[in-house]
Structures are given as C-alpha cells and as structure tokens.
Design a protein around this motif. Sequence first.
Motif, PDB file in Angstrom:
ATOM      1  N   SER A   1      12.948  13.272  31.871  1.00  0.00           N
ATOM      2  CA  SER A   1      11.645  13.901  31.768  1.00  0.00           C
ATOM      3  C   SER A   1      11.816  15.174  30.940  1.00  0.00           C
ATOM      4  CB  SER A   1      11.191  14.214  33.198  1.00  0.00           C
ATOM      5  OG  SER A   1       9.837  14.437  33.276  1.00  0.00           O
ATOM      6  N   GLY A   2      10.885  15.396  30.041  1.00  0.00           N
ATOM      7  CA  GLY A   2      10.967  16.626  29.242  1.00  0.00           C
ATOM      8  C   GLY A   2      11.947  16.563  28.089  1.00  0.00           C
ATOM      9  N   ALA A   3      12.369  15.368  27.694  1.00  0.00           N
ATOM     10  CA  ALA A   3      13.256  15.236  26.532  1.00  0.00           C
ATOM     11  C   ALA A   3      13.048  13.866  25.907  1.00  0.00           C
ATOM     12  CB  ALA A   3      14.723  15.406  26.939  1.00  0.00           C
ATOM     13  N   THR A   4      13.217  13.797  24.586  1.00  0.00           N
ATOM     14  CA  THR A   4      13.144  12.525  23.880  1.00  0.00           C
ATOM     15  C   THR A   4      14.473  11.798  24.075  1.00  0.00           C
ATOM     16  OG1 THR A   4      11.860  13.680  22.218  1.00  0.00           O
ATOM     17  CG2 THR A   4      12.688  11.501  21.619  1.00  0.00           C
ATOM     18  N   VAL A   5      14.411  10.513  24.426  1.00  0.00           N
ATOM     19  CA  VAL A   5      15.644   9.759  24.675  1.00  0.00           C
ATOM     20  C   VAL A   5      16.091   9.032  23.409  1.00  0.00           C
ATOM     21  CG1 VAL A   5      16.675   7.850  25.976  1.00  0.00           C
ATOM     22  CG2 VAL A   5      15.081   9.419  27.110  1.00  0.00           C
ATOM     23  N   ARG A   6      17.367   9.179  23.070  1.00  0.00           N
ATOM     24  CA  ARG A   6      17.937   8.380  21.972  1.00  0.00           C
ATOM     25  C   ARG A   6      19.132   7.584  22.498  1.00  0.00           C
ATOM     26  NH1 ARG A   6      17.691  10.785  15.946  1.00  0.00           N
ATOM     27  NH2 ARG A   6      15.760  11.959  16.156  1.00  0.00           N
ATOM     28  N   ILE A   7      19.104   6.294  22.274  1.00  0.00           N
ATOM     29  CA  ILE A   7      20.224   5.464  22.699  1.00  0.00           C
ATOM     30  C   ILE A   7      21.229   5.417  21.548  1.00  0.00           C
ATOM     31  CG2 ILE A   7      20.945   3.206  23.568  1.00  0.00           C
ATOM     32  CD1 ILE A   7      19.007   4.688  25.454  1.00  0.00           C
ATOM     33  N   ALA A   8      22.424   5.936  21.778  1.00  0.00           N
ATOM     34  CA  ALA A   8      23.432   6.022  20.720  1.00  0.00           C
ATOM     35  C   ALA A   8      24.222   4.724  20.660  1.00  0.00           C
ATOM     36  CB  ALA A   8      24.367   7.194  21.003  1.00  0.00           C
ATOM     37  N   LYS A   9      24.324   4.173  19.458  1.00  0.00           N
ATOM     38  CA  LYS A   9      25.075   2.928  19.302  1.00  0.00           C
ATOM     39  C   LYS A   9      26.548   3.221  19.022  1.00  0.00           C
ATOM     40  CE  LYS A   9      21.763   0.015  19.962  1.00  0.00           C
ATOM     41  NZ  LYS A   9      20.561  -0.135  19.143  1.00  0.00           N
ATOM     42  N   LYS A  10      26.802   4.315  18.290  1.00  0.00           N
ATOM     43  CA  LYS A  10      28.187   4.605  17.896  1.00  0.00           C
ATOM     44  C   LYS A  10      28.703   5.911  18.481  1.00  0.00           C
ATOM     45  CE  LYS A  10      27.564   2.237  13.495  1.00  0.00           C
ATOM     46  NZ  LYS A  10      27.163   2.521  12.113  1.00  0.00           N
ATOM     47  N   GLY A  11      28.458   6.120  19.763  1.00  0.00           N
ATOM     48  CA  GLY A  11      28.971   7.325  20.389  1.00  0.00           C
ATOM     49  C   GLY A  11      27.933   8.435  20.435  1.00  0.00           C
ATOM     50  N   LEU A  12      27.924   9.146  21.546  1.00  0.00           N
ATOM     51  CA  LEU A  12      26.951  10.207  21.777  1.00  0.00           C
ATOM     52  C   LEU A  12      27.151  11.365  20.815  1.00  0.00           C
ATOM     53  CD1 LEU A  12      26.622   8.514  24.286  1.00  0.00           C
ATOM     54  CD2 LEU A  12      26.702  10.591  25.655  1.00  0.00           C
ATOM     55  N   LEU A  13      28.412  11.748  20.609  1.00  0.00           N
ATOM     56  CA  LEU A  13      28.698  12.905  19.764  1.00  0.00           C
ATOM     57  C   LEU A  13      28.268  12.613  18.340  1.00  0.00           C
ATOM     58  CD1 LEU A  13      32.220  13.674  21.193  1.00  0.00           C
ATOM     59  CD2 LEU A  13      30.197  15.109  21.478  1.00  0.00           C
ATOM     60  N   ASN A  14      28.512  11.382  17.923  1.00  0.00           N
ATOM     61  CA  ASN A  14      28.140  10.975  16.592  1.00  0.00           C
ATOM     62  C   ASN A  14      26.619  11.035  16.393  1.00  0.00           C
ATOM     63  OD1 ASN A  14      29.345  10.030  14.177  1.00  0.00           O
ATOM     64  ND2 ASN A  14      28.258   8.090  14.522  1.00  0.00           N
ATOM     65  N   ALA A  15      25.889  10.530  17.387  1.00  0.00           N
ATOM     66  CA  ALA A  15      24.425  10.544  17.300  1.00  0.00           C
ATOM     67  C   ALA A  15      23.903  11.978  17.271  1.00  0.00           C
ATOM     68  CB  ALA A  15      23.832   9.780  18.480  1.00  0.00           C
ATOM     69  N   ALA A  16      24.458  12.829  18.125  1.00  0.00           N
ATOM     70  CA  ALA A  16      24.013  14.231  18.141  1.00  0.00           C
ATOM     71  C   ALA A  16      24.366  14.895  16.815  1.00  0.00           C
ATOM     72  CB  ALA A  16      24.660  14.973  19.307  1.00  0.00           C
ATOM     73  N   GLY A  17      25.572  14.606  16.322  1.00  0.00           N
ATOM     74  CA  GLY A  17      26.011  15.188  15.058  1.00  0.00           C
ATOM     75  C   GLY A  17      25.098  14.779  13.906  1.00  0.00           C
ATOM     76  N   GLU A  18      24.692  13.509  13.889  1.00  0.00           N
ATOM     77  CA  GLU A  18      23.815  13.045  12.804  1.00  0.00           C
ATOM     78  C   GLU A  18      22.457  13.732  12.828  1.00  0.00           C
ATOM     79  OE1 GLU A  18      23.706   8.787  12.758  1.00  0.00           O
ATOM     80  OE2 GLU A  18      25.729   8.645  11.897  1.00  0.00           O
ATOM     81  N   LEU A  19      21.942  13.931  14.033  1.00  0.00           N
ATOM     82  CA  LEU A  19      20.667  14.626  14.132  1.00  0.00           C
ATOM     83  C   LEU A  19      20.820  16.066  13.637  1.00  0.00           C
ATOM     84  CD1 LEU A  19      18.070  14.359  16.915  1.00  0.00           C
ATOM     85  CD2 LEU A  19      18.865  16.624  16.238  1.00  0.00           C
ATOM     86  N   LEU A  20      21.937  16.694  14.023  1.00  0.00           N
ATOM     87  CA  LEU A  20      22.171  18.080  13.601  1.00  0.00           C
ATOM     88  C   LEU A  20      22.371  18.175  12.092  1.00  0.00           C
ATOM     89  CD1 LEU A  20      24.467  19.188  16.546  1.00  0.00           C
ATOM     90  CD2 LEU A  20      22.279  20.235  15.937  1.00  0.00           C
ATOM     91  N   ARG A  21      23.016  17.172  11.541  1.00  0.00           N
ATOM     92  CA  ARG A  21      23.240  17.170  10.104  1.00  0.00           C
ATOM     93  C   ARG A  21      21.905  17.243   9.360  1.00  0.00           C
ATOM     94  NH1 ARG A  21      26.835  12.759   7.025  1.00  0.00           N
ATOM     95  NH2 ARG A  21      25.977  11.433   8.650  1.00  0.00           N
ATOM     96  N   ALA A  22      20.923  16.450   9.868  1.00  0.00           N
ATOM     97  CA  ALA A  22      19.631  16.353   9.193  1.00  0.00           C
ATOM     98  C   ALA A  22      18.809  17.645   9.310  1.00  0.00           C
ATOM     99  CB  ALA A  22      18.851  15.179   9.775  1.00  0.00           C
ATOM    100  N   ARG A  23      18.981  18.367  10.421  1.00  0.00           N
ATOM    101  CA  ARG A  23      18.157  19.569  10.610  1.00  0.00           C
ATOM    102  C   ARG A  23      18.897  20.791  10.070  1.00  0.00           C
ATOM    103  NH1 ARG A  23      15.120  18.245  16.333  1.00  0.00           N
ATOM    104  NH2 ARG A  23      14.640  16.103  15.760  1.00  0.00           N
ATOM    105  N   ARG A  24      18.763  20.993   8.810  1.00  0.00           N
ATOM    106  CA  ARG A  24      19.587  21.989   8.127  1.00  0.00           C
ATOM    107  C   ARG A  24      19.253  23.426   8.506  1.00  0.00           C
ATOM    108  NH1 ARG A  24      22.708  19.301   4.645  1.00  0.00           N
ATOM    109  NH2 ARG A  24      23.491  21.256   3.814  1.00  0.00           N
ATOM    110  N   SER A  25      18.091  23.606   9.136  1.00  0.00           N
ATOM    111  CA  SER A  25      17.747  24.977   9.541  1.00  0.00           C
ATOM    112  C   SER A  25      18.562  25.410  10.771  1.00  0.00           C
ATOM    113  CB  SER A  25      16.252  25.062   9.851  1.00  0.00           C
ATOM    114  OG  SER A  25      15.960  24.200  10.936  1.00  0.00           O
TER     115      SER A  25
END
Lengths: 370, 370
Positions: free
Chosen positions: A78-102
Amino acid sequence: MGDRDKALNERSRYLARQDRLRRLLHRISADALLVSHLPNVRYLCGFSGSAGLLLIQADDATFFTDTRYTIQAKNEISGATVRIAKKGLLNAAGELLRARRSLRRLAYSPAQVTVAQKQALDSAIARKVRWIDDLSSVEKLRATKDQGEVSILREAAAIVSKTFERTRRILHPGIAELDVAGEIERDFKRQGAEGPSFDTIVASGERSAWPHAHPSAKKVATNELVVLDHGAILRGYCSDMTRTVFVGKAPRRVKSLYRAVQDALEAGKAAAKPGAKSQDVDAAARNVLRRAGLGRYFTHSTGHGIGLEIHEAPRIGKGDETVLVEGMVVTVEPGVYIEGLGGIRIEDDIVITARGAEELTTAPRNLIEL
Amino acid sequence: MGDRDKALNERSRYLARQDRLRRLLHRISADALLVSHLPNVRYLCGFSGSAGLLLIQADDATFFTDTRYTIQAKNEISGATVRIAKKGLLNAAGELLRARRSLRRLAYSPAQVTVAQKQALDSAIARKVRWIDDLSSVEKLRATKDQGEVSILREAAAIVSKTFERTRRILHPGIAELDVAGEIERDFKRQGAEGPSFDTIVASGERSAWPHAHPSAKKVATNELVVLDHGAILRGYCSDMTRTVFVGKAPRRVKSLYRAVQDALEAGKAAAKPGAKSQDVDAAARNVLRRAGLGRYFTHSTGHGIGLEIHEAPRIGKGDETVLVEGMVVTVEPGVYIEGLGGIRIEDDIVITARGAEELTTAPRNLIEL
C-alpha cells in the motif's frame, strides 16, 4: 470498518510514514532513499515477504520484488507502485535510477547493504551518483510507535504473559529444556501469533548463568533456577519477556539475589518517562544491583527497543543519551549471572506514556517456587 | 570413543577443512581470508554462537568473539586460536591485520560484508591492503559433505519424515494453520532437534497457491489442498521437506495435477547423479510439467543445496552448470501454483552417491486424502 475503509486506512498510514521520512531525508539533502532492510520496507509499505526493496523519492515510492511474491505484493503493498523484477531486485532498482537522471544524491544504510549489493547497484545505475549515509532515518521513525502499533505490541505481550501462566504449570523436574521451549512456542501459535520473536531460551541450573544459552536436551532438576526468556511475534511485532523460577524451595541466597533483581527492574521502570534519557533507566536499575554488591554480575545493558525487530532503537544502556518520548516501547531486563550458582533475569516490556510508563507484559514478577 | 579422542577428531576435521580452503586461496593468491558469515565460521572451527569472525592465514587461524561467548568459545572452538575482543570484533581483527604487514592480499566475501563493516575494517587496519573476492571458496567446500555431515543430514531428514507421520493424524478440518505449525515445531524439539530450519509453512486452500505463505489463523477446511513445507535443524544441519495433502476426497483435476508434480519429482531425482549438471535435474523435473501443459505454473527453481544453511550451493535451476559430485545434498521440489485452485509441491532431500542419489526424506509421496 469495511475492507475498503481498512485498505484506505492502511494506505494513509504508510503514506504518512513516508512523508515523515522525507522530512528527515530533506535534512541530509537526499534526492531518494533506497530501503533494503526488510523490517524498514515493511514499516513503509506493508510487505512481509523475504525479497523486497523500496525506493522512496520526493513524490512517489516504488517497491521491487520477484515473481515468487507477485500475489502477496498485490495483497499487501500500500502506498507504493509494485514492480516485479525479472532479473534481480537490485538490477531493477538500478535501471529505474539510471533513467531518472535528476536523482543525484542517493541515501542508503551502509550497515544494511553489502559490498556486493552496492557494486551491483552501481553497475546497474551506470552513471555517477553520490551515495550518502541515511543516518538510520527509518530506524529513528520506528523508535516511536503510533497507537496502532502500541496496541499490537500490547497484544503480543499479552500472549507471552498468558503462555507463562501455562508454562509454570508444565515445568517439573525431569522435563527437557527443549521440550519446555517447544511447548512455549506451540502455545504462541495457538494464540494466533506467527511464532516466537527469537529462539526461546530455557536455561536451567548452571546453564542459567549463560545469558544466551540455547535450550538443550538437559532435563530440569530439583533445586535449580530456570530462566525463561521468550516472546511472540504478532502481525510482525515482537514481545520479549523473561521470568526466572526456582524448582523447589529457594535457599536464602537465591531469595536475596532475586529480590535485588526485582528491585532493579522496578527502579528501571520507575525511571522510564518522557524527558528521561535511556542511560537514566539503565543507571536506575544498575545502581540497585551495585548497592547490593552485585554490580559485577550484571554484565549486559538494561534493555532495548522492540517493534518490528526484537532489538531496535533505543538501546537502554550506559552512555546512551536518547531522550525517551511517549510511544517508545522498550524492555527493562536486569539480571545477575553467577558461575556455578546460576542466573536470574526479570524482564518487562513497557511503553512510555504521557507521564511515565505502562507495563505491557503482566505475568507475576515475584519469585515462583515450583 | 573417549572425550579426548572425540576432541582430537573434531580438531583434525576442522584443520583438514582449513587446509582444503588454503589450496583454493592459493589459486587466487590470497595471503589470508577473513570469514564473517557465521555458517562458514562454524564449518571451519565449530563455533555456533552469534558473534564470531575467523581469520585464516597461511599457517594459522584466529577466531574472534566477544565477552558473552568466552565460555562457549572455550567449549566449542577447535583448530583456531581464540581472541576475546573488547572493542568489537572487526576492530580486533583489524588490529591483528595491521601488525602483520606481510599480509597484503586479503580475501573476503563481498556478499557477506556490509559497506559499514568494510569501512570499519579499513580504518582499523590503517594501512593499504588489497581486498580480493574470495569467489565463495568456503561455500564451494561446503557444497560437498563428508560422511559425518551426511549422517547428521540423514538424521535431520528422518526427524521431519517422522513428524509428518504425526502431522497427518492431527490434520483435520477446523484446525488453524498456525496450530498445525506449532505442533510440527514442538515435535521437532521433542525429537531433540534445535528447532525448525525455517519458519514452517502450512498453507491451505487458496493460500496454498502462494509458494511462501506463512501459516495464518485460517482454519483448514474440507476440500482444500494443504501444503506443508518444513524441516528441522539438528546439530546445525538443516532438513527441508514438502508434502501436499488433500482434506477430503480429491477431485480429478487435483489428482491429475498431483500426479504430474509427483512424476516431475521422480524425474528430477532420477536425473541426479555424479557428472550430471544442476540444470539437468531442473530440466528433467520441468519437462515433465511442461509436457503436462503446466510449465507456466512452476514458477521457481527445482531445488537447492542444504547443510549448515537452508539454502546453499548448489542451486538446482535453469542455466546452472554446477557438476554434481558424490556427497552433495540437495532438495528436489517441483510445484504448481494456480490462483483460485491452490498449490501442490512435493520435496525430498537427496544425497548424491557414487552411482546416483539416495533419498534422505522418506515420508510417503503419494496423494494423501484426509
């Protein structure tokens, strides 16, 4: 309250916690916080599984888990968007962070992230970010409980108090320590708890002098002290209570040691109130034992916070200057351990109230002779 | 065998393991290895407590613990010099490393050391050292068990098999999942186990479709599947067994799903032998389910190693090229999870033998209708 109202309530509870957290993050100029410690994840979005990562940003929160938890995440988060990571949690978080350059200054907890995890994140982010210590922000929030949390902790404490009433009836010479522990933990579950909040300690005779003895096949015998240190987890929240009983008629020496520990417990609890420091509670308990000539046998701190973890902030010990505030829930657990004779420890859970403290564990504290 | 012979035996077991480890460290040109993961520490010197650090050097080994474990370390440690750290384990290890200036290339496990721990070590060492990845050296050794370990694992598996015989007698409509879990875990302790090797899973009805459901207050009802996933820890070693039962008379659909999972289990076990790869075992089990049109419902890997940890090397999954050798002990645990209908998983522990594999868990694998 209907299911829908309950869900909305949950959601606003988590969003409120995330907002309090954002104010702490603002102070350290963090653009985002990566939460990897599972009790912290649970506190901020409700997930109770074993693989989850939460990214708190200025205006949203993203929760990452793996395919095993797809259904559970849908039910719990509750209170967060859920993302199901296919290739590891750290990888998924890292990819999202990569995209948000700010996002440049990323807060994290160095004590809760391994060197390998940090390397994996850096390589998934694939751009330069500034990692900053989050200074235990989530732990600081968690130290003060809201009313909902206190009422669950009260229930968790009631479970162990009730179990103790049963335990004293089944404790008899000849029963193995492991058997007693098994009965205790089954009783927790019978009362609806998820289980024990830590491995139940049942230590008899000389073994009672080891503060962290695990229960063994040793049988409880007559004329022995038995230390029972135990607690239940209820809806994620831990209780923690110790009682020491004597099997048989206690000799004078044991009675006088017991009285000293009980006095130390009461002195510690009496010192616990808003505005007092953690170290004041420790000193109050410790001084009673010192004056009784038992200072050197009290070899650990007086207590610790409890909540989603069995040990959390604040620590109640020497030199700890945390100021107690209403809503903190802590243990007070003085003890003496004398090699050859045995150990005595008595422990209650208390919540700091507007004017003092209220006991959550309620089982009798006087010396019980079985 | 007398106590003295036993102690000498223990000592030579740990020294032999340390020597095998040194050969692996030699390959990566490490001068020393810092072991922080507690199961690894236990494997190499026998310590079972919760605060320990082991430094393996070319010609000796030093074990660090704190004052709480002085007595226990004296009783348990073999094949290493014990140092009681007054100001933190990392600090004590760091100071020793600082003094031994010939130690330049230090191996460690990046997945088992937090960023904060590494910082603390670097600051205590106070000179430049080269940290190198130990490439899971200890885990690699641990993957192959010696005869002593296999016989403990066999006993741990016998405990859960025996408990299951009792569980099927107490499972009836109206009993809460948590109650069943409590009975199971008490039974482990009654048989002399330290406790469960992980939180016992009892998941009934729709909840059985969650591969990692924790037991709840939900009562088992008629016409439901119940997944029981459980194991005991005996002298540090874990067993892990899953059985799925049906409460009532199973409908045809459930029977056919069950048969497919059971066939997958048998195919997986049949593929497990020296020389086969981990992925072959996974593929054997997975293909059976795929051919039955159930591939998409089998959402996890087929198995994992068990030993001092409930999940250890080797992983039995897609793409894993580990070659199985005699002495490896792994689970084989295919399952299908269908939202709305429920889940079925059957899991055995097996040890790889000279020619094939031997089952350690022995409880009946056919569909039990209660």
